[in-house]
Design a protein around this motif. Structure first.
Motif, mmCIF file in Angstrom:
data_model
loop_
_atom_site.group_PDB
_atom_site.id
_atom_site.type_symbol
_atom_site.label_atom_id
_atom_site.label_comp_id
_atom_site.label_asym_id
_atom_site.label_seq_id
_atom_site.Cartn_x
_atom_site.Cartn_y
_atom_site.Cartn_z
ATOM 1 N N LEU A 281 6.915 17.623 -2.154
ATOM 2 C CA LEU A 281 6.019 17.450 -3.381
ATOM 3 C C LEU A 281 6.946 17.169 -4.574
ATOM 4 O O LEU A 281 6.347 16.450 -5.447
ATOM 5 N N ASP A 282 8.031 17.792 -4.672
ATOM 6 C CA ASP A 282 9.121 17.471 -5.653
ATOM 7 C C ASP A 282 9.425 15.922 -5.755
ATOM 8 O O ASP A 282 9.516 15.365 -6.952
ATOM 9 N N PHE A 283 9.578 15.360 -4.722
ATOM 10 C CA PHE A 283 9.956 13.837 -4.529
ATOM 11 C C PHE A 283 8.785 12.982 -5.024
ATOM 12 O O PHE A 283 8.927 11.988 -5.789
ATOM 13 N N ILE A 284 7.481 13.233 -4.334
ATOM 14 C CA ILE A 284 6.303 12.682 -4.966
ATOM 15 C C ILE A 284 6.004 12.895 -6.438
ATOM 16 O O ILE A 284 5.814 11.934 -7.141
ATOM 17 N N CYS A 285 6.240 14.114 -7.003
ATOM 18 C CA CYS A 285 5.734 14.357 -8.214
ATOM 19 C C CYS A 285 7.015 13.373 -9.222
ATOM 20 O O CYS A 285 6.508 12.976 -10.294
ATOM 21 N N GLN A 286 8.088 13.496 -8.841
ATOM 22 C CA GLN A 286 9.210 12.663 -9.815
ATOM 23 C C GLN A 286 8.627 11.138 -9.837
ATOM 24 O O GLN A 286 8.592 10.685 -10.961
ATOM 25 N N LYS B 56 0.912 -1.307 0.147
ATOM 26 C CA LYS B 56 0.027 -0.012 -0.088
ATOM 27 C C LYS B 56 0.825 1.324 0.110
ATOM 28 O O LYS B 56 0.233 2.455 -0.317
ATOM 29 N N VAL B 57 1.901 1.114 0.448
ATOM 30 C CA VAL B 57 3.103 2.480 0.537
ATOM 31 C C VAL B 57 3.788 2.755 -0.884
ATOM 32 O O VAL B 57 4.434 1.846 -1.305
ATOM 33 N N ARG B 58 3.374 3.866 -1.340
ATOM 34 C CA ARG B 58 3.932 4.285 -2.785
ATOM 35 C C ARG B 58 5.282 4.890 -2.228
ATOM 36 O O ARG B 58 6.413 4.917 -3.426
ATOM 37 N N SER B 59 5.462 5.700 -1.252
ATOM 38 C CA SER B 59 6.749 6.366 -0.819
ATOM 39 C C SER B 59 6.728 6.324 0.646
ATOM 40 O O SER B 59 5.756 6.531 1.173
ATOM 41 N N VAL B 60 7.932 6.735 1.152
ATOM 42 C CA VAL B 60 8.183 6.957 2.529
ATOM 43 C C VAL B 60 8.994 8.262 2.700
ATOM 44 O O VAL B 60 10.214 8.175 2.173
ATOM 45 N N ILE B 61 8.546 9.258 3.428
ATOM 46 C CA ILE B 61 9.211 10.487 3.375
ATOM 47 C C ILE B 61 9.567 10.719 5.033
ATOM 48 O O ILE B 61 8.565 10.878 5.876
ATOM 49 N N ILE C 293 12.349 -1.284 4.198
ATOM 50 C CA ILE C 293 11.313 -0.327 3.655
ATOM 51 C C ILE C 293 11.070 -0.834 2.105
ATOM 52 O O ILE C 293 12.095 -0.615 1.597
ATOM 53 N N PRO C 294 9.990 -0.870 1.920
ATOM 54 C CA PRO C 294 9.548 -1.191 0.301
ATOM 55 C C PRO C 294 9.715 -0.283 -0.535
ATOM 56 O O PRO C 294 9.691 -0.672 -1.776
ATOM 57 N N ALA C 295 9.414 0.795 -0.347
ATOM 58 C CA ALA C 295 9.366 1.753 -1.161
ATOM 59 C C ALA C 295 10.369 3.108 -1.472
ATOM 60 O O ALA C 295 11.098 3.079 -0.550
ATOM 61 N N PRO C 296 10.528 3.430 -2.292
ATOM 62 C CA PRO C 296 11.271 4.760 -2.507
ATOM 63 C C PRO C 296 11.369 5.456 -1.086
ATOM 64 O O PRO C 296 10.002 5.948 -0.874
ATOM 65 N N CYS C 297 12.317 5.947 -0.811
ATOM 66 C CA CYS C 297 12.407 6.681 0.610
ATOM 67 C C CYS C 297 13.249 7.964 0.480
ATOM 68 O O CYS C 297 14.331 7.932 -0.090
ATOM 69 N N LEU C 298 12.671 9.143 0.879
ATOM 70 C CA LEU C 298 13.257 10.410 0.889
ATOM 71 C C LEU C 298 13.429 10.712 2.464
ATOM 72 O O LEU C 298 12.764 10.486 3.194
ATOM 73 N N LEU C 299 14.943 11.034 2.731
ATOM 74 C CA LEU C 299 15.207 11.335 4.073
ATOM 75 C C LEU C 299 15.424 13.046 3.984
ATOM 76 O O LEU C 299 16.334 13.421 3.339
ATOM 77 N N LEU C 300 14.842 13.733 4.839
ATOM 78 C CA LEU C 300 14.753 15.090 4.743
ATOM 79 C C LEU C 300 15.338 15.438 6.357
ATOM 80 O O LEU C 300 14.504 15.300 7.271
ATOM 81 N N TRP C 301 16.593 16.144 6.445
ATOM 82 C CA TRP C 301 16.869 16.267 7.524
ATOM 83 C C TRP C 301 17.579 17.874 7.363
ATOM 84 O O TRP C 301 18.321 18.367 6.982
ATOM 85 N N SER C 302 17.648 18.606 8.917
ATOM 86 C CA SER C 302 18.528 19.782 8.943
ATOM 87 C C SER C 302 19.968 19.294 9.527
ATOM 88 O O SER C 302 19.894 18.391 10.367
#
Length: 260
Positions: free
Chosen positions: A251-256, A118-123, A196-205
């Motif tokens: 949104l950029d990550f999801i859009c791609q 069910k998971v299309r991406s993980v952020i 983790i099954p889906a493409p994953c974006l890690l966003l960090w400060s």
């Protein structure tokens, strides 16, 4: 623009989940947004409204936080994930993008491995999941961060909105607020990262003192299809102070992904 968020609730066997949702759009995969420890969806309103201009948003208060009630103790990420699974079954969500900030990130990691289809991406934004220093070591780090954050934008959010939600949770959801802190600091879900099954974006400060950048680098090295983006902006809750940048990166990550 479909940025209007409406309030809803789902009554489950042992908990009630309060959630906010923007209008369901059949053309886009919804975003399930999981907030950080000690608060609720309330401090994220600007973030949620910006995301909702482009996607259907489903943003629950986590079980036993703010408007979502739970009758017992939630001992680990798995318990939270199972509650959310029951919630998702009621909503009949077939696919979703999963966004988790801090404590919500630890839950997102766990949830993504329970329903991989069910998971299309993980952020993951400044996520928990790798144990951090003890509470005595963490207190001065948080004190430094919170003092430094006073000089960042959106003063009302820091001085009024977040303290109000946090104090409510501390008063009325005390046991799970404290347990949630212990989960955040000590529960190790390293073993789930390769699953983790889906493409994953890690966003960090880069300045995060709560879940330091070294945690992100460890996660990125283990998660199979992952990408790490760091920002210079401020500290563990940076997304709340800089919602435009925060949401544009998501949104950029999801859009791609959705172009393929």
């Amino acid at each position: 623009m479909k940025s209007q968020l409406t309030n809803h609730r789902v009554d489950l066997q042992d908990c009630t989940i309060f959630y906010q949702q923007s209008r369901l759009e059949s053309s886009s995969i919804p975003i399930l947004f999981l907030h950080g420890w000690g608060i609720s969806t309330e401090p994220y309103q600007e973030v949620l409204k910006l995301l909702a201009q482009h996607h259907t948003i489903i943003a629950p208060d986590l079980p036993s936080f703010r408007r979502s009630t739970y009758s017992g103790l939630l001992p680990d990420y798995l318990s939270y994930s199972k509650c959310l699974l029951s919630f998702l079954e009621v909503l009949d969500l077939q696919q979703f993008h999963l966004v988790g900030h801090s404590f919500g990130g630890g839950i997102a990691i766990t949830l993504s491995t329970l329903v991989p289809q069910k998971v299309r991406s993980v952020i993951l934004i400044d996520s928990t999941g790798i144990p951090t220093p003890s509470i005595p070591e963490m207190i001065p780090r948080r004190a430094i961060e919170m003092t430094a954050q006073l000089f960042l934008p959106r003063l009302r959010l820091k001085l009024v909105d977040i303290p109000l939600v946090f104090s409510y949770n501390l008063l009325f959801n005390t046991v799970n607020v404290i347990q949630g802190l212990l989960i955040s600091l000590y529960e190790n879900i390293n073993h789930l990262l390769p699953k983790i099954p889906a493409p994953c974006l890690l966003l960090w400060s880069e300045k995060d003192l709560t879940t330091p950048l070294s945690n992100a680098q460890k996660m990125a090295a283990i998660i199979p299809d992952s990408k790490l983006i760091t920002v210079e902006e401020g500290f563990h809750e940076w997304g709340l102070w800089y919602p435009e940048k925060f949401t544009s990166l998501i949104l950029d990550f999801i859009c791609q992904l959705e172009q393929y």
